[in-house]
Design an enzyme around this catalytic site. Structure first.
Site: not given
Ligand code: CP
Ligand code: NVA
Length: 305
Positions: A102, A129, A132, A220, A260, A288
């Site tokens: 990430r 993502h 997701q 989101d 999400c 997930r």
């Molecule tokens: N939706 C998602 O990826 O959640 P986290 O940021 O908690 O991993």
């Molecule tokens: N768009 C959000 C998604 C988190 C799972 C972010 O990038 O923070």
């Protein structure tokens, strides 16, 4: 090397076989089946940003498949600072079978993948993502919805999650309307890639137009991780884009509400809608776990479980 950096790495057939595998893995887990196809295999998880769902589902997923996972915060390993990303990729490839990462910049995910000799999974970057989106569309698929007939509406920021959903909708033949404030539309490269896949993608700045008659309403956060400095400007731009009871009332009668998570309650979504009977957000997060187990098995060549 097989990686999952983008939904663009998958074909329609691969997504359909991932959905079948996800369903099988979910059923196996429910039945208490403890088969361990990944005994002796391991995953490294590198995170530059916080996570609840992605970290837990990768770690627990590896454990359920009989393997192990090692969590590495970017800070603790000095990701790109103490040691270069290519050197980290080359070292990890000697010890683990697969890497999930990430990052802030999508270029970092690509750099890691280009120097790793094991599969790399994008666990969220500023561009996409994919895990997701797979889990989200699996959530619709397992409910028996015909993905080529439903109308999917995205309300809010044209962000990383939106990008992966746009690409997956295009791949699966789902009609998608994205409503964003001016200047927050999905990345032009993602729009072009979706259209190249034959996707039925419509863009608007009117949330009501997107919601009208929709079967799925997805939103989101307005301020993604890394965008905190833009908070005031974004709150002002997105004011009219809240997914609340008024907007939901414009959708089809049995419309599903998706997010999400994590949610910023009272910003992009009201409590009543997030916690209401049409919300499937916990199915999305629950799935997930199984969708990512399917991705891991697919990338490691063990998808016939
Ligand atoms: N939706 C998602 O990826 O959640 P986290 O940021 O908690 O991993
Ligand atoms: N768009 C959000 C998604 C988190 C799972 C972010 O990038 O923070």
């Amino acid at each position: 090397m097989n990686h999952l950096l983008s939904i663009g790495n998958l074909s329609r057939d691969e997504v359909q076989s991932l959905f079948r595998l996800t369903a099988a893995l979910k059923a196996r887990q429910k039945a208490g089946d403890r088969e361990a196809p990944l005994a002796g295999r391991s995953m490294a998880l590198i995170f530059e940003k916080p996570s609840l769902r992605t970290r837990v589902t990768f770690e627990v997923g590896m454990a359920q498949l009989g393997g192990a996972a090692v969590y590495l915060s970017a800070q603790e390993i000095g990701f790109g600072i103490r040691e270069s990303v290519p050197d980290i990729a080359r070292n990890l490839s000697r010890w683990v079978d697969i890497i999930a990462v990430r990052t802030f910049s999508h270029a970092t995910v690509e750099m890691l993948a280009s120097h790793a000799t094991v599969p790399v999974i994008n666990g969220l970057s500023d561009l996409e993502h994919p895990c997701q989106a797979l889990s989200d569309f699996f959530t619709l698929w397992e409910r028996g919805l015909d993905l080529t007939r439903i109308r999917f509406a995205w309300i809010g920021d044209g962000n990383n999650v939106c990008h992966s959903l746009v690409l997956l909708a295009a791949l699966l033949g789902t009609s998608m309307t994205v409503a964003t404030p001016p200047g927050y539309a999905p990345d032009a490269r993602i729009q072009a890639a979706a259209r190249a896949l034959g996707g039925q993608l419509r863009l608007t700045t009117d949330p009501s137009e997107a919601a009208e008659g929709a079967d799925v309403l997805y939103t989101d956060v307005w301020i993604s991780m890394g965008q905190e400095a833009e908070r005031e400007q974004r709150l002002a731009a997105f004011l009219r884009y809240q997914l609340n009871e008024q907007l939901l009332a414009r959708a089809g009668p049995g419309a599903l509400v998706m997010h999400c998570l994590p949610a910023h309650r009272g910003e992009e979504i009201s409590d009543a809608v997030l916690d209401g009977p049409q919300s499937v957000v916990l199915d999305q997060s629950g799935n997930r776990l199984h969708a990512q187990k399917a991705v891991i098995l697919h990338l490691l060549g063990g998808g016939d479980v």
